[in-house]
Write a protein that holds these residues in place. Structure first.
Motif, mmCIF file in Angstrom:
data_model
loop_
_atom_site.group_PDB
_atom_site.id
_atom_site.type_symbol
_atom_site.label_atom_id
_atom_site.label_comp_id
_atom_site.label_asym_id
_atom_site.label_seq_id
_atom_site.Cartn_x
_atom_site.Cartn_y
_atom_site.Cartn_z
ATOM 1 N N THR A 1 40.131 32.186 -39.966
ATOM 2 C CA THR A 1 39.751 33.573 -39.725
ATOM 3 C C THR A 1 38.318 33.772 -40.196
ATOM 4 N N ALA A 2 37.503 32.752 -40.000
ATOM 5 C CA ALA A 2 36.134 32.848 -40.495
ATOM 6 C C ALA A 2 35.368 33.978 -39.811
ATOM 7 N N GLN A 3 34.491 34.607 -40.567
ATOM 8 C CA GLN A 3 33.653 35.671 -40.027
ATOM 9 C C GLN A 3 32.268 35.111 -39.728
ATOM 10 N N ILE A 4 31.797 35.319 -38.514
ATOM 11 C CA ILE A 4 30.420 34.929 -38.201
ATOM 12 C C ILE A 4 29.508 36.095 -38.531
ATOM 13 N N GLN B 1 35.886 31.740 -51.697
ATOM 14 C CA GLN B 1 35.479 32.046 -53.067
ATOM 15 C C GLN B 1 33.986 32.398 -53.155
ATOM 16 N N GLY B 2 33.301 32.330 -52.013
ATOM 17 C CA GLY B 2 31.884 32.680 -52.019
ATOM 18 C C GLY B 2 30.969 31.520 -52.355
ATOM 19 N N THR C 1 23.696 46.251 -40.106
ATOM 20 C CA THR C 1 23.859 45.642 -38.787
ATOM 21 C C THR C 1 22.877 46.313 -37.832
ATOM 22 N N ILE C 2 22.805 45.769 -36.654
ATOM 23 C CA ILE C 2 21.931 46.316 -35.627
ATOM 24 C C ILE C 2 22.269 47.789 -35.368
ATOM 25 N N ASP C 3 23.536 48.167 -35.650
ATOM 26 C CA ASP C 3 23.937 49.566 -35.451
ATOM 27 C C ASP C 3 23.829 50.403 -36.725
ATOM 28 N N GLY C 4 23.290 49.821 -37.783
ATOM 29 C CA GLY C 4 23.043 50.602 -38.991
ATOM 30 C C GLY C 4 24.175 50.613 -39.996
ATOM 31 N N GLU C 5 25.192 49.778 -39.762
ATOM 32 C CA GLU C 5 26.315 49.745 -40.698
ATOM 33 C C GLU C 5 26.030 48.720 -41.808
ATOM 34 N N PRO C 6 26.128 49.126 -43.084
ATOM 35 C CA PRO C 6 25.824 48.159 -44.149
ATOM 36 C C PRO C 6 26.945 47.137 -44.321
ATOM 37 N N ILE C 7 26.566 45.879 -44.466
ATOM 38 C CA ILE C 7 27.540 44.805 -44.707
ATOM 39 C C ILE C 7 27.031 43.951 -45.856
ATOM 40 N N SER C 8 27.925 43.666 -46.802
ATOM 41 C CA SER C 8 27.569 42.772 -47.903
ATOM 42 C C SER C 8 28.299 41.458 -47.722
ATOM 43 N N LEU C 9 27.650 40.396 -48.145
ATOM 44 C CA LEU C 9 28.324 39.097 -48.071
ATOM 45 C C LEU C 9 29.589 39.144 -48.923
ATOM 46 N N SER C 10 29.508 39.825 -50.072
ATOM 47 C CA SER C 10 30.658 39.853 -50.987
ATOM 48 C C SER C 10 31.848 40.622 -50.418
ATOM 49 N N ASP C 11 31.640 41.366 -49.316
ATOM 50 C CA ASP C 11 32.777 42.039 -48.669
ATOM 51 C C ASP C 11 33.848 41.019 -48.258
ATOM 52 N N TYR C 12 33.414 39.787 -48.012
ATOM 53 C CA TYR C 12 34.340 38.791 -47.482
ATOM 54 C C TYR C 12 34.938 37.920 -48.584
ATOM 55 N N GLN D 1 37.953 35.918 -46.442
ATOM 56 C CA GLN D 1 37.775 34.927 -45.381
ATOM 57 C C GLN D 1 36.453 34.197 -45.559
ATOM 58 N N PRO D 2 36.404 32.971 -45.031
ATOM 59 C CA PRO D 2 35.136 32.245 -45.091
ATOM 60 C C PRO D 2 34.120 32.910 -44.156
#
Lengths: 115, 468
Positions: A17-20, A85-86, B442-453, B457-458
């Protein structure tokens, strides 16, 4: 680019379920203008395209000003695979213009993470 | 041979340490970066300040960059004549003028931990002289990378000779990056005196001493050349029998104020950039590998930190940047135009327009067009006329972007992100390490953090150059 290919392949994988996440070193409006020019819209891109106009994330990940493309000093193409785990488990900073890990390679790294 | 030498010197280290009873208390270890002859100049890290800092540390033991076979002679000379003439020790003012004199007022033990030998030094010098001709390209890359260290430190942290600057993690990071080509190309060829090799050998002495001191609850000061500091600290962090204490805790207030906090002016930053930027090699490299710089080539880092420092200066940088649009050095013009694109409405539209029209370098024209766009003053420009005379397709594309953005200036958030970015994190993403976290829109202005995942998920993080 093989982002679309990769997305489709991941979608077909049952367990991963990897996120790109794509990182683009421009302001959003110029990326939108580019998309418009190529006849598509943001809806056609089914993974988040993150805008990094301050180049800070690009710099932290070691890619800015390393490729001359469209007369700009742009980002070197690069791919990182980060586990749940980041932790960075895979990194490839392109040596040539089209040097990207193959879809199979990405999937095999992701499968190893699952084990 | 090298191993035998190491064993001999290690034995010497051991002999100088008294085996005190363990109190089962970890030792506090403080690593102090030395600037050798630099301590002789006036400034916040001169001999007087150095002595003052050591007094504040009040060490029980000092591990020094003195070779074990030289310590006895030096100590004897100091006690008999008050002066040290021993050929190796006398090149370290921190020992001859600070540490040895301090033995008269403080009680600490000096331990010799340098793995350096004359033979090693001679062989290193001879090998480097050969490599300079046989590996001219690598040699040049090594020199540039090493020179970049002081430029980067000074442009982002402050004076290169300020203990407050020297004892930051950012300083260590710059040194590590700067020594990487030297180490990668030449460590093996040089042998025992190679960079990784000598660091490992120095540390073997330090580790041996720390093993002997284990559990004694002492305060141990390690004094090595400031460029060795990152390596020593990396090793110490892996030991669970010591507490690593930052030297900054012992710095007097005045040296906090002196030399740091004052930033360089834009002119200085641009001059230093021009001096360091190797356009000829850069161009050659670009052609060689499909417009791609070789991985590991360090110059982009200096360009990035310079860009950030210029933007950090804000309005104060604008006059110098505007002048730099007329620099005879094209990489400086390109950088100046790009920096102006982050300075918004302060930039002079007339001067940018003149660059956009007349500059012979396409990249300078392109970034000048961008800078007019980001200033929010695009509607005041006759873009159609400009597009009509522009021969470069990419520049024409950017002209069309500038027209489309109308009066939308660059967002303050973008400028702030660049200003607040910590240059010490440059190029810090490494396999096996936690991915540096970030938040982007994002291109649409929505903030995303790497730590959200994280924990969910990877992530496959893909850096693109603009075409998806």
């Amino acid at each position: 680019m093989q982002l679309g290919q990769l997305r489709n392949a991941l979608r077909n994988m049952k367990d991963t379920t990897a996120q790109i996440l794509a990182v683009d070193p421009h302001e959003a409006w110029s990326a939108k203008a580019l998309l418009r020019e190529s006849g598509s819209s943001t809806d056609d891109v089914s993974f988040p395209v993150l805008m990094d106009p301050s180049l800070t994330v690009s710099a932290t990940y070691g890619v800015p000003f390393q490729m001359r493309v469209h007369t700009e000093l742009s980002n070197r193409p690069a791919t990182f695979i980060i586990d749940k785990q980041g932790v960075i488990q895979f990194a490839q900073r392109a040596e040539t213009f089209s040097d990207r890990p193959s879809v199979d390679k990405v999937i095999s790294v992701l499968k190893q993470l699952d084990e | 041979m090298v191993i035998r030498k190491l064993l001999t010197t290690l034995t010497a280290v051991t002999l100088t340490l008294s085996a005190a009873a363990s109190v089962d208390e970890p030792n506090d270890v403080i690593v102090m970066g030395m600037i050798h002859s630099g301590h002789r100049s006036a400034g916040p890290y001169d001999i007087a300040h150095l002595k003052d800092i050591i007094r504040r540390v009040k060490p029980d033991v000092v591990l020094t960059e003195i070779p074990p076979d030289r310590l006895q002679t030096a100590t004897q000379q100091f006690h008999e004549t008050g002066k040290i003439t021993e050929s190796r020790v006398r090149v370290f003012p921190e020992y001859t003028d600070a540490l040895f004199p301090l033995t008269k007022e403080l009680e600490f033990q000096i331990v010799a931990c340098a793995a350096w030998t004359t033979e090693m030094n001679d062989s290193r010098r001879a090998t480097m002289a050969q490599l300079k001709t046989t590996h001219a390209k690598q040699y040049r890359e090594m020199e540039l990378a090493q020179r970049n260290v002081s430029t980067q430190v000074e442009s982002t942290l402050g004076s290169y000779r300020d203990p407050r600057v020297i004892h930051t993690d950012a300083y260590d990071a710059f040194v590590k990056v700067g020594m990487e080509p030297y180490d990668r190309y030449f460590n093996e060829a040089i042998g025992a005196g190679g960079w990784s090799n000598i660091n490992a050998a120095h540390y073997a002495h330090i580790a041996y001493a720390l093993d002997r001191l284990k559990g004694q609850g002492k305060r141990v000061l390690i004094t090595f050349g400031s460029w060795h500091k990152y390596y020593i600290k990396e090793q110490l962090r892996q030991r669970d029998d010591v507490r690593l204490v930052s030297l900054t805790k012992f710095l007097p207030e005045e040296s906090t104020a002196a030399g740091t906090g004052k930033s360089k002016d834009a002119q200085t930053l641009l001059t230093e950039f021009a001096d360091s930027w190797d356009e000829a090699n850069w161009e050659k490299n670009f052609r060689g590998v499909l417009y791609m710089r070789k991985t590991g080539a360090g110059q982009w880092q200096q360009r990035m930190t310079t860009l950030r420092s210029l933007v950090l200066l804000g309005d104060d940088a604008v006059p110098a940047l505007t002048d730099a649009l007329n620099s005879p050095h094209s990489p400086t013009r390109v950088l100046a135009a790009q920096a102006l694109s982050y300075l918004g409405p302060q930039a002079s539209i007339d001067r940018l327009l003149s660059t956009a029209k007349n500059d012979t370098t396409a990249a300078a024209r392109l970034y000048a067009v961008d800078a007019i766009g980001t200033s929010g003053k695009a509607p005041s420009v006759d873009w159609k006329a400009l597009a009509g005379t522009e021969r470069n397709r990419d520049v024409r594309k950017h002209i069309s972007y500038a027209m489309q953005r109308e009066d939308n200036a660059i967002s303050e958030q973008v400028i702030d992100a660049l200003k607040q970015w910590d240059p010490a994190t440059i190029n810090s993403a490494k396999v096996g390490s936690p991915a540096p976290d970030f938040q982007l829109k994002t291109i649409d202005g929505e903030p995303i953090s790497l730590s959200d995942y994280r924990g969910k998920q990877p992530v496959v993080l893909v850096f693109i150059y603009g075409d998806t």
